[in-house]
Design an enzyme around this catalytic site. Structure first.
Site, PDB file in Angstrom:
ATOM      1  N   LYS A   1     -49.329 -23.271  52.869  1.00 52.97           N
ATOM      2  CA  LYS A   1     -50.653 -23.557  52.220  1.00 52.97           C
ATOM      3  C   LYS A   1     -51.233 -22.250  51.302  1.00 52.97           C
ATOM      4  CE  LYS A   1     -54.643 -22.392  54.315  1.00 52.97           C
ATOM      5  NZ  LYS A   1     -55.967 -22.733  54.744  1.00 52.97           N
TER       6      LYS A   1
ATOM      7  N   HIS B   1     -50.882 -25.667  59.642  1.00 54.53           N
ATOM      8  CA  HIS B   1     -50.407 -25.322  61.296  1.00 54.53           C
ATOM      9  C   HIS B   1     -51.651 -26.204  62.077  1.00 54.53           C
ATOM     10  CE1 HIS B   1     -53.890 -22.473  60.393  1.00 54.53           C
ATOM     11  NE2 HIS B   1     -54.165 -22.564  61.439  1.00 54.53           N
TER      12      HIS B   1
ATOM     13  N   LYS C   1     -51.311 -27.839  66.533  1.00 54.76           N
ATOM     14  CA  LYS C   1     -52.318 -27.647  67.491  1.00 54.76           C
ATOM     15  C   LYS C   1     -52.389 -28.638  68.326  1.00 54.76           C
ATOM     16  CE  LYS C   1     -56.031 -24.989  64.787  1.00 54.76           C
ATOM     17  NZ  LYS C   1     -56.550 -23.915  65.498  1.00 54.76           N
TER      18      LYS C   1
ATOM     19  N   GLU D   1     -67.089 -21.321  61.805  1.00 54.78           N
ATOM     20  CA  GLU D   1     -66.595 -20.116  62.411  1.00 54.78           C
ATOM     21  C   GLU D   1     -67.636 -19.223  62.436  1.00 54.78           C
ATOM     22  OE1 GLU D   1     -62.696 -18.435  60.999  1.00 54.78           O
ATOM     23  OE2 GLU D   1     -63.012 -20.205  59.465  1.00 54.78           O
TER      24      GLU D   1
ATOM     25  N   ASP E   1     -59.906 -24.281  51.336  1.00 54.45           N
ATOM     26  CA  ASP E   1     -59.370 -23.543  52.427  1.00 54.45           C
ATOM     27  C   ASP E   1     -59.218 -24.257  53.741  1.00 54.45           C
ATOM     28  OD1 ASP E   1     -58.166 -21.216  53.852  1.00 54.45           O
ATOM     29  OD2 ASP E   1     -60.189 -21.011  55.021  1.00 54.45           O
TER      30      ASP E   1
ATOM     31  N   HIS F   1     -56.462 -29.145  56.203  1.00 57.98           N
ATOM     32  CA  HIS F   1     -56.591 -29.190  57.856  1.00 57.98           C
ATOM     33  C   HIS F   1     -57.391 -30.454  58.361  1.00 57.98           C
ATOM     34  CE1 HIS F   1     -54.759 -25.212  57.569  1.00 57.98           C
ATOM     35  NE2 HIS F   1     -55.780 -24.640  57.460  1.00 57.98           N
TER      36      HIS F   1
ATOM     37  N   LYS G   1     -68.226 -20.519  57.105  1.00 51.43           N
ATOM     38  CA  LYS G   1     -68.040 -19.174  57.859  1.00 51.43           C
ATOM     39  C   LYS G   1     -69.523 -18.526  57.979  1.00 51.43           C
ATOM     40  CE  LYS G   1     -63.654 -17.245  55.814  1.00 51.43           C
ATOM     41  NZ  LYS G   1     -63.104 -17.327  57.056  1.00 51.43           N
TER      42      LYS G   1
HETATM   43  P1  NDP Z   1     -49.594 -10.914  52.044  1.00 52.62           P
HETATM   44  O1  NDP Z   1     -50.082 -10.694  50.238  1.00 52.62           O
HETATM   45  O2  NDP Z   1     -50.058 -10.306  52.895  1.00 52.62           O
HETATM   46  O3  NDP Z   1     -47.820 -10.990  51.880  1.00 52.62           O
HETATM   47  C1  NDP Z   1     -47.139 -11.436  50.997  1.00 52.62           C
HETATM   48  C2  NDP Z   1     -45.704 -11.102  51.027  1.00 52.62           C
HETATM   49  O4  NDP Z   1     -45.072 -11.362  49.804  1.00 52.62           O
HETATM   50  C3  NDP Z   1     -45.626  -9.508  51.150  1.00 52.62           C
HETATM   51  O5  NDP Z   1     -44.780  -9.227  52.331  1.00 52.62           O
HETATM   52  C4  NDP Z   1     -45.159  -9.186  49.813  1.00 52.62           C
HETATM   53  O6  NDP Z   1     -44.387  -8.027  49.912  1.00 52.62           O
HETATM   54  C5  NDP Z   1     -44.335 -10.190  49.492  1.00 52.62           C
HETATM   55  N1  NDP Z   1     -43.831 -10.380  47.987  1.00 52.62           N
HETATM   56  C6  NDP Z   1     -44.777 -10.423  47.116  1.00 52.62           C
HETATM   57  N2  NDP Z   1     -44.133 -10.558  45.792  1.00 52.62           N
HETATM   58  C7  NDP Z   1     -42.849 -10.628  46.171  1.00 52.62           C
HETATM   59  C8  NDP Z   1     -41.664 -10.825  45.449  1.00 52.62           C
HETATM   60  N3  NDP Z   1     -41.768 -10.785  44.121  1.00 52.62           N
HETATM   61  N4  NDP Z   1     -40.137 -10.733  46.273  1.00 52.62           N
HETATM   62  C9  NDP Z   1     -40.320 -10.588  47.566  1.00 52.62           C
HETATM   63  N5  NDP Z   1     -41.561 -10.449  48.384  1.00 52.62           N
HETATM   64  C10 NDP Z   1     -42.537 -10.627  47.457  1.00 52.62           C
HETATM   65  O7  NDP Z   1     -49.774 -12.602  51.764  1.00 52.62           O
HETATM   66  P2  NDP Z   1     -50.161 -13.637  53.435  1.00 52.62           P
HETATM   67  O8  NDP Z   1     -49.036 -12.970  54.290  1.00 52.62           O
HETATM   68  O9  NDP Z   1     -51.403 -13.477  53.698  1.00 52.62           O
HETATM   69  O10 NDP Z   1     -50.018 -15.041  52.844  1.00 52.62           O
HETATM   70  C11 NDP Z   1     -48.540 -15.472  52.741  1.00 52.62           C
HETATM   71  C12 NDP Z   1     -48.801 -17.079  52.370  1.00 52.62           C
HETATM   72  O11 NDP Z   1     -49.114 -17.442  53.663  1.00 52.62           O
HETATM   73  C13 NDP Z   1     -49.490 -17.183  51.425  1.00 52.62           C
HETATM   74  O12 NDP Z   1     -49.177 -18.790  50.366  1.00 52.62           O
HETATM   75  C14 NDP Z   1     -50.881 -17.915  52.105  1.00 52.62           C
HETATM   76  O13 NDP Z   1     -51.666 -18.826  51.295  1.00 52.62           O
HETATM   77  C15 NDP Z   1     -50.385 -18.503  53.458  1.00 52.62           C
HETATM   78  N6  NDP Z   1     -51.277 -18.408  54.443  1.00 52.62           N
HETATM   79  C16 NDP Z   1     -51.645 -17.053  54.878  1.00 52.62           C
HETATM   80  C17 NDP Z   1     -52.443 -17.013  56.035  1.00 52.62           C
HETATM   81  C18 NDP Z   1     -53.086 -15.777  56.634  1.00 52.62           C
HETATM   82  O14 NDP Z   1     -53.638 -15.737  57.351  1.00 52.62           O
HETATM   83  N7  NDP Z   1     -52.380 -14.661  56.050  1.00 52.62           N
HETATM   84  C19 NDP Z   1     -53.053 -18.290  56.801  1.00 52.62           C
HETATM   85  C20 NDP Z   1     -52.476 -19.320  56.172  1.00 52.62           C
HETATM   86  C21 NDP Z   1     -51.669 -19.386  55.306  1.00 52.62           C
HETATM   87  P3  NDP Z   1     -44.808  -6.618  48.961  1.00 52.62           P
HETATM   88  O15 NDP Z   1     -45.934  -6.181  49.661  1.00 52.62           O
HETATM   89  O16 NDP Z   1     -43.510  -5.846  49.353  1.00 52.62           O
HETATM   90  O17 NDP Z   1     -44.682  -7.172  47.691  1.00 52.62           O
END
Ligand code: NDP
Length: 466
Positions: free
Chosen positions: A142, A172, A176, A210, A229, A234, A332
């Site tokens: 999402k 997710h 649950k 929250e 969000d 959800h 929140k």
């Molecule tokens: P982050 O920004 O923490 O991580 C994103 C990842 O993508 C990094 O590992 C980054 O690597 C990688 N990345 C970015 N661009 C590229 C590219 N061109 N090629 C390869 N890898 C790339 O995001 P999140 O983990 O927080 O979120 C990821 C997804 O999950 C999103 O869609 C978010 O909405 C969803 N989500 C997140 C939640 C959370 O709690 N974090 C909860 C629910 C959903 P690098 O840093 O090396 O560029």
């Protein structure tokens, strides 16, 4: 449910990301520790120039908690996956590298796009059907698109790559145990169904408050807000589980058809100042901590007017529910963590004359953490026996074996899209909230304020609910 693992390789794109470290890998760890993903190979990929050891360390770190409580077989399964996992550096948006990696991996593969949404979209756009090995499952996080139209376009892009039942749109909340328990409660018990309709139910509330503030997530949250969000997928899914007709089976086709039918019948009607509310927190205290104004939090653009508390009243336009408000609220920095569905029944048609005291409506509360069911009833009191008194029947539910991401991943690895959002439903969730987003953007509904640590704006009826 059987634990037949059909996916051989789980490829996580976004290996260094927050979701991967905090939710995905711990979810996977629970599955492995329980022996529910035998023979799985894990591969990480990202744009960081990590060594294989760096990635392995990350995986081991995320598996640690599960490993401590696992039995010998579980620990061995965790260690085997952590030690054999490989890492690939690649830019997923470039034409070629992802396709080349897919060709090297043992299939069937599940490709988990744990990437920023626009990067996931681009990665899918550069892939071509013949570059995606047969049986591959694509797992999308999402938000799925940013509105009906973009969700539709993304659906078209994905449909050009794999069949619909190989696309897993993750929400997710569908993993649950307590949310899934709505189905058990409603459809494995005789006493509820006859009263589960507009004749007997006054209103339904789904509340996710929250007691945490922004917690450094401004980059994502300030562009999303509470409505996108939490409510957009959800809470609409919880509402759908509360409102569906009994499906013939709880298999993918029947259950997802039932959910789609209810969501298609759902809408939020204008005038929006009457059916929706939005607010944002100002400085206050959460427990021991002092919280600044949301607008002053690092990374927030105050001009965006992002809401940190949203409430909408959804109508389900069918014979079962016409006229019953479904109130969905999430926010929140509230004083109390409150995650529950509250079903309020209509009063008795006639309270026999002679009873004293106030008769209150029956309420059924389904808690999503703490996981409790509570039915509030009126009974004769202990003093004057015909003075009504309130009593609660409380059932504590057993803790779930798997984390929600573990449940969701198990479905993906087993090739079962039951706990994933279907494409038409993903679009419908946007269709329901889109008019509200537009009305809020145009300022039609005022952005109210509430102190962090309070119960929300005092005038909101849901704020005072016990
Ligand atoms: P982050 O920004 O923490 O991580 C994103 C990842 O993508 C990094 O590992 C980054 O690597 C990688 N990345 C970015 N661009 C590229 C590219 N061109 N090629 C390869 N890898 C790339 O995001 P999140 O983990 O927080 O979120 C990821 C997804 O999950 C999103 O869609 C978010 O909405 C969803 N989500 C997140 C939640 C959370 O709690 N974090 C909860 C629910 C959903 P690098 O840093 O090396 O560029």
């Amino acid at each position: 449910m059987t634990s037949k693992t059909t996916v051989k390789t789980l490829l996580i794109l976004g290996a260094s990301g927050d979701l991967t470290g905090r939710l995905l890998l711990p979810g996977l760890a629970g599955l492995l520790a329980a022996g529910r993903a035998p023979g799985l190979r894990l591969v990480g990929a990202g744009s960081d120039p990590w060594s294989p050891e760096q990635w392995q360390e990350r995986v081991k770190g995320a598996f640690e908690a599960a490993s401590k409580s696992a039995d010998a077989a579980g620990s061995a399964a965790l260690a085997a996956v952590a030690e054999s996992t490989a890492y690939h550096q690649l830019d997923v948006t470039a034409d070629g590298p992802l396709a080349e990696l897919l060709a090297q991996l043992e299939g069937p593969i599940a490709v988990y796009f744990a990437l920023p949404p626009h990067i996931s979209q681009k990665a899918c756009e550069v892939l071509k059907r013949d570059q995606v090995p047969a049986g591959t499952r694509l797992v999308m996080e999402k938000p799925f698109g940013s509105g009906t139209e973009s969700a539709h376009e993304l659906n078209k892009t994905l449909a050009a790559l794999v069949p619909e039942d190989h696309i897993h749109r993750v929400d997710h909340f569908l993993g649950k145990a307590t949310v899934l328990n709505i189905l058990g409660l409603r459809f494995a018990n005789r006493f509820l169904e006859p009263v589960w309709n507009r004749d007997h139910i006054e209103k339904v509330e789904v509340i996710f408050d929250e007691d945490l503030a922004l917690e450094g997530r401004a980059r994502y949250y300030d562009t999303a807000g509470a409505l996108r969000d939490m409510i957009q997928s959800h809470l609409l899914h919880i509402m759908a589980f509360l409102a569906i007709d009994a499906p013939a089976t709880i298999e993918e086709r029947d259950l997802r058809d039932a959910v789609a039918t209810v969501l298609r019948a759902s809408s939020i009607k204008a005038p929006f100042p009457e059916t929706t509310r939005r607010a944002r927190y100002t400085a206050g205290t959460l427990g021991e901590r002092t919280v600044p104004d949301y607008a002053a939090e690092q990374g927030v653009d105050p001009g965006r007017n992002t809401e940190t508390l949203a409430e909408v009243q959804v109508e389900i336009n069918n014979w079962r529910w016409a006229g019953v408000p479904f109130i969905l609220r999430s926010g929140k920095a509230l004083g109390r963590r409150r995650k529950e569905a509250v079903i309020t029944f209509r009063p008795v048609p006639h309270l026999p004359t002679g009873f004293a005291g106030v008769d209150s409506p029956n309420q059924l509360r389904i808690g999503f953490g703490p996981d409790v069911l509570r039915l509030d009833v009126d009974v004769n009191g202990p003093g004057d026996i015909f003075t009504l008194d309130r009593a609660s029947l409380v059932a504590e539910l057993n803790a779930a074996e798997l984390l929600p991401y573990g449940e969701v991943l198990e479905g993906i690895l087993n090739g079962d899209p039951l706990l994933s959002v279907r494409g038409d439903t993903a679009e419908d969730c946007w269709r329901i909230i889109e008019p509200v987003l537009r009305a809020w953007e145009s300022g039609e509904v005022p952005l109210e304020e509430y102190d962090a640590g309070s119960a929300g704006p005092a005038a909101w009826p849901t704020a005072v609910e016990d």
